[in-house]
Motif scaffolding. Structure first.
Motif, mmCIF file in Angstrom:
data_model
loop_
_atom_site.group_PDB
_atom_site.id
_atom_site.type_symbol
_atom_site.label_atom_id
_atom_site.label_comp_id
_atom_site.label_asym_id
_atom_site.label_seq_id
_atom_site.Cartn_x
_atom_site.Cartn_y
_atom_site.Cartn_z
ATOM 1 N N HIS A 9 47.214 28.111 41.043
ATOM 2 C CA HIS A 9 46.650 26.074 40.334
ATOM 3 C C HIS A 9 46.020 25.644 41.894
ATOM 4 C CE1 HIS A 9 45.558 23.150 38.839
ATOM 5 N NE2 HIS A 9 45.733 22.972 38.041
ATOM 6 N N TRP A 101 45.012 30.051 30.460
ATOM 7 C CA TRP A 101 43.155 29.348 30.260
ATOM 8 C C TRP A 101 43.391 30.291 29.689
ATOM 9 C CZ3 TRP A 101 39.919 28.558 35.656
ATOM 10 C CH2 TRP A 101 40.674 27.622 35.793
ATOM 11 N N TRP A 102 42.091 30.585 27.962
ATOM 12 C CA TRP A 102 41.868 30.948 27.236
ATOM 13 C C TRP A 102 42.595 32.326 26.248
ATOM 14 C CZ3 TRP A 102 37.950 29.299 25.125
ATOM 15 C CH2 TRP A 102 37.002 28.471 25.413
ATOM 16 N N PRO A 106 44.196 32.547 34.572
ATOM 17 C CA PRO A 106 43.447 32.666 34.863
ATOM 18 C C PRO A 106 42.766 33.974 35.543
ATOM 19 C CG PRO A 106 45.260 30.577 35.348
ATOM 20 C CD PRO A 106 45.934 31.954 34.550
#
Ligand SMILES: Cc1cc2nc3c(=O)[nH]c(=O)nc-3n(C[C@H](O)[C@H](O)[C@H](O)COP(=O)(O)OP(=O)(O)OC[C@H]3O[C@@H](n4cnc5c(N)ncnc54)[C@H](O)[C@@H]3O)c2cc1C
Length: 225
Positions: A9, A101-102, A106
């Protein structure tokens, strides 16, 4: 236990960062040794290529798997990848900490998988699932979402959370031989009150304190490649 946390992150004040700090604090207090790869702080290059290696099997035509096999035989991984592979070999428990993410990791973390999980060093046709290189080790995904828990149920928009995470939990972790623990999912921390977020970190701490007693949700089964 030796515990290796792979973390991504970019914001030190994020909820993911708070989860990482919580894990380091609780697990160290339990007497475990904890090592962290903070991929953003390391500016980890997620793009795989010839720079993964100090050796060259075929300078004319690049095939990553063949270069990985050659590097595995000739100590040919660049120092960054060698260090990461050694942390994997060192650990008894591997934790990935990331925001969903998606419906996946990530890119920087996905790139870590692409580069670090090298053929003939971390898996092969003979060494996978129940015969996997890491079959005495455990692994766990720890993540946050932007959407509520209801979106990750059988009838929810995305389907049940373990189905969403199957490519990672089965296709990567169980494939490598890891016994996969139930994921810890902090749903929608951005929409919660401060107090509920604090409670969530408490639940996370509690879970971490009892990890050694947990049974895996996925035991690698045999597989013919
Ligand atoms: C490209 C992209 C794709 C995405 N795809 C998906 C998807 O597929 N599915 C999905 O569900 N979501 C998705 N999201 C949303 C994403 O998963 C969430 O934004 C993320 O998980 C939230 O976690 P965070 O750590 O960034 O939270 P933050 O926004 O950093 O934190 C949430 C709150 O917690 C507070 N906080 C920080 N530390 C503490 C502490 N110690 N105690 C209490 N509070 C604290 C922060 O101040 C903030 O108010 C996507 C987002 C992006 C950008």
């Amino acid at each position: 236990m030796n515990i290796f946390i792979v973390y991504w992150h970019p914001e030190p004040a994020s909820f993911n960062a708070a989860m990482l700090r919580t894990a380091e604090k609780v697990l160290t207090a339990q007497g475990h040794e904890v090592r962290v790869s903070d991929l953003d702080a390391m500016a980890f290059d997620p793009v795989s290529g010839r720079h993964n290696f100090t050796t060259r099997s075929n300078p004319e035509y690049y095939c990553q798997r063949l270069e990985e096999a050659y590097a595995a035989e000739h100590q040919g991984f660049c120092s960054l990848l060698e260090d990461e592979i050694r942390k994997l070999e060192w650990c008894d428990l591997l934790i990935f900490q990331f925001p969903l993410w998606w419906c996946s990791m990530p890119a920087m973390m996905k790139g870590w998988l692409d580069r670090v999980l090298a053929y003939q060093r971390t898996y092969s046709e003979e060494q996978n699932y129940n015969l996997g290189h890491f079959c005495n080790k455990k692994a766990m995904l720890s993540l946050t979402t932007g959407e509520p828990a209801g979106s990750y149920t059988e009838d929810g928009a995305h389907g049940e959370i373990n189905a969403v995470l199957k490519p990672l939990q089965q296709g990567v972790l169980a494939f490598l031989g890891f016994q996969v623990l139930e994921p810890f999912v902090a749903y929608q921390p951005g929409q919660l009150t401060e107090q509920v977020r604090i409670n969530m970190l408490e639940q996370f701490s509690d879970r971490l304190r009892h990890l050694e007693q947990e049974q895996p949700i996925l035991q690698p089964a045999g597989c013919d490649l």
